[in-house]
Design a protein around this motif. Structure first.
Motif: not given
Length: 86
Positions: A8-22
């Motif tokens: 079950q995939q309900d949540d994700y960590v998102v990594l972007e250039t020059n941004q803190p992880e979300k």
């Protein structure tokens, strides 16, 4: 037999250039992917996405089959499923 909750995939960590992880929910990540795809030109889209007509379907395809999107030289957008609860 594995517990279905493992997949079950309900949540994700998102990594972007020059941004803190979300941390984003699945609907939030789909919206983020749609916005990012809209900003890319047709020629910048990955080859497999060019065959898909709707923006929603493109975002869902990315979510189901990938964990990153090439958004330009020296830039990145990556997402990984995480479990926030045990």
């Amino acid at each position: 037999m594995p517990d279905p909750l493992m997949y079950q995939q309900d949540d994700y960590v998102v990594l972007e250039t020059n941004q803190p992880e979300k941390f984003l929910t699945c609907p939030e990540l789909l919206e983020k992917l749609k916005q990012t795809l809209q900003q890319l030109g047709e020629e910048e889209l990955p080859h497999d996405l060019k065959k898909i007509d709707s923006l929603q379907a493109q975002a869902q395809y990315l979510l189901d089959t990938s964990c990153e999107l090439d958004i330009g030289p020296g830039q990145y957008l990556q997402w990984y499923a995480v479990r926030l609860e045990k």
